[in-house]
Design a protein around this motif. Structure first.
Motif, short mmCIF file in Angstrom:
data_model
loop_
_atom_site.label_atom_id
_atom_site.label_comp_id
_atom_site.label_asym_id
_atom_site.label_seq_id
_atom_site.Cartn_x
_atom_site.Cartn_y
_atom_site.Cartn_z
N GLU A 1 -3.81 4.77 3.57
CA GLU A 1 -5.09 4.68 2.84
C GLU A 1 -5.96 5.89 3.13
OE1 GLU A 1 -3.71 2.19 4.41
OE2 GLU A 1 -4.10 0.26 3.43
N ALA A 2 -6.08 6.23 4.41
CA ALA A 2 -6.95 7.35 4.79
C ALA A 2 -6.40 8.66 4.22
CB ALA A 2 -7.07 7.43 6.31
N GLN B 1 -1.89 2.88 11.18
CA GLN B 1 -1.90 1.82 10.17
C GLN B 1 -3.33 1.33 10.01
OE1 GLN B 1 0.36 0.93 8.14
NE2 GLN B 1 0.11 -1.21 7.55
N ARG B 2 -3.75 1.14 8.76
CA ARG B 2 -5.12 0.64 8.53
C ARG B 2 -5.10 -0.88 8.46
NH1 ARG B 2 -9.79 3.36 4.94
NH2 ARG B 2 -9.47 4.89 6.53
N THR C 1 1.27 7.57 -1.98
CA THR C 1 0.56 7.36 -0.71
C THR C 1 1.46 7.71 0.48
OG1 THR C 1 1.17 5.02 -0.60
CG2 THR C 1 -0.92 5.55 -1.69
N GLU D 1 0.83 -1.22 0.00
CA GLU D 1 0.00 0.00 0.00
C GLU D 1 0.86 1.27 0.00
OE1 GLU D 1 0.57 -2.01 2.50
OE2 GLU D 1 0.48 -1.04 4.45
N GLU D 2 2.18 1.12 0.23
CA GLU D 2 3.05 2.30 0.32
C GLU D 2 3.73 2.57 -1.03
OE1 GLU D 2 5.65 2.17 3.74
OE2 GLU D 2 4.04 1.43 5.02
N SER E 1 -3.44 6.91 8.36
CA SER E 1 -2.80 5.81 7.63
C SER E 1 -2.63 6.23 6.17
CB SER E 1 -3.69 4.56 7.69
OG SER E 1 -4.89 4.80 6.97
N GLU F 1 -8.80 2.20 11.40
CA GLU F 1 -7.68 3.13 11.53
C GLU F 1 -7.05 2.89 12.90
OE1 GLU F 1 -6.86 4.80 8.90
OE2 GLU F 1 -5.74 6.54 9.54
N SER G 1 -4.55 9.07 1.59
CA SER G 1 -4.64 9.12 0.13
C SER G 1 -6.05 9.48 -0.34
CB SER G 1 -4.28 7.76 -0.47
OG SER G 1 -3.07 7.34 0.04
N GLN G 2 -7.04 9.17 0.52
CA GLN G 2 -8.43 9.41 0.10
C GLN G 2 -8.94 10.80 0.51
OE1 GLN G 2 -10.19 6.02 2.01
NE2 GLN G 2 -9.19 4.61 0.59
N LYS H 1 -0.86 -5.94 5.33
CA LYS H 1 -1.99 -6.20 4.41
C LYS H 1 -2.22 -7.70 4.26
CE LYS H 1 -4.09 -2.66 2.96
NZ LYS H 1 -4.23 -2.40 4.38
#
Ligand code: SAM
Length: 298
Positions: free
Chosen positions: A48-49, A86-87, A31, A26-27, A46, A92, A51-52, A104
């Motif tokens: 993911e969070a 970390q997600r 991101t 994910e990195e 995180s 979260e 990036s969104q 992941k």
């Protein structure tokens, strides 16, 4: 420099210099920059969070802070240790050097265990789950948050990890539906739990001591050795898990655990030889490697 130019310059720098380990897919440069950007803005998220979410503007002090955070990341400090986040399975979580940063790949175990737990909750009403080797509490909390009919008990040998797991439970507002203990494998749990679990889940240390010595510096230099080292062949904790889990499981209940690359065939044999399981299932990752085993008591 405009925000856009500042962003593009740093993205270019990360694209050229960042080395990402395969167990953190994910990195990416994008991101990573998003996560460090939010950390510099004082809003840790995180990858993911971050990036969104829309990027906040950074003032002069925050831009200087971002330069420092990027330098730390490029020096090999894990991203989750810098952001403290970390997600895992949509949660979260807080992260740090006290416990393994949830990976992941462990979501395959989380999804497998959750599916079994939901099926048993449908059939039995309320259910009890035990998470052995809980680390930051990621699996215990994912089971609790995604299946509210579950009461979860979790433990780890590391008191630092258990303290982080408790902080994560408070962070998510898990209340008293998840209880953490510290101690050695099943010895950490009260005797009252013997024969009471509908599910035992575990992501044990399963890497051989020799391979732990050769792990990437970003892992070996920053995460607890206890999280990886499974002894001579990497199977010390797993063997105990297979032997001891049936003592805590109800009839017709499941043990689900993650295994290392190449351990599938041998551990399926160990489960069969244990004589305590009626059904054995194997689950593969996207590359076709068995990474999770599930075994049901008769
Ligand atoms: C691979 S990590 C898993 C952590 C977390 N469950 C996850 O999925 O990210 C293994 C964990 O087992 C713990 N551990 C190692 N030996 C143990 C033992 N004998 N009893 C209980 N926990 C142990 C480590 O402290 C570490 O937190």
């Amino acid at each position: 420099m405009t925000q856009t130019d500042f962003y593009e310059t740093h993205l270019q720098h990360l694209t050229q210099a960042l080395v990402v380990l395969p167990d953190k897919p994910e990195e990416t440069p994008e991101t990573t920059l998003a996560a460090l950007w939010f950390a510099a803005a004082g809003r840790p998220l995180s990858v993911e969070a971050a990036s969104q979410a829309p990027r906040p503007d950074l003032d002069g002090a925050a831009r200087a802070a971002l330069d420092g955070l990027i330098a730390r990341r490029l020096s090999g400090v894990p991203l989750a240790h810098i952001t403290g986040r970390q997600r895992f399975m949509g949660l979260e979580l807080l992260a740090g050097p006290d416990a393994l940063v949830p990976r992941k790949e462990t979501e395959l175990l989380g999804r497998t265990a959750l599916e079994k737990l939901k099926a048993m909750a449908d059939a039995r009403g309320s259910v009890t789950a035990i998470d052995v080797c809980t680390g930051s509490g990621n699996l215990a909390l994912a089971l609790n948050q995604h299946e509210p009919r579950a009461r979860v008990f979790a433990a780890d040998l590391s008191v630092e990890a258990v303290a982080l797991a408790r902080r994560n439970a408070a962070h998510l507002g898990a209340g008293d539906h998840v209880t953490f203990f510290d101690g050695d494998l099943f010895g950490a749990f009260p005797e009252a739990l013997l024969g009471q679990a509908d599910l035992v889940v575990c992501n044990p240390p399963y890497i051989s001591s020799a391979k732990v010595d050769a792990m990437a510096a970003e892992i070996a230099g920053h995460e607890p050795r206890l999280a990886f080292d499974g002894g001579g062949f990497g199977l010390g904790i797993v063997s105990r898990l297979i032997k001891e889990a049936p003592l805590f499981l109800k009839p017709g209940s499941w043990l689900c655990f993650e295994i290392g690359l190449g351990q599938g065939k041998f551990l399926k044999g160990s489960l069969a030889k244990a004589g305590a399981y009626a059904v054995i299932e194997a689950f593969e990752d996207a590359e076709g490697q068995i990474r999770v085993l599930a075994a049901q008591t008769p």
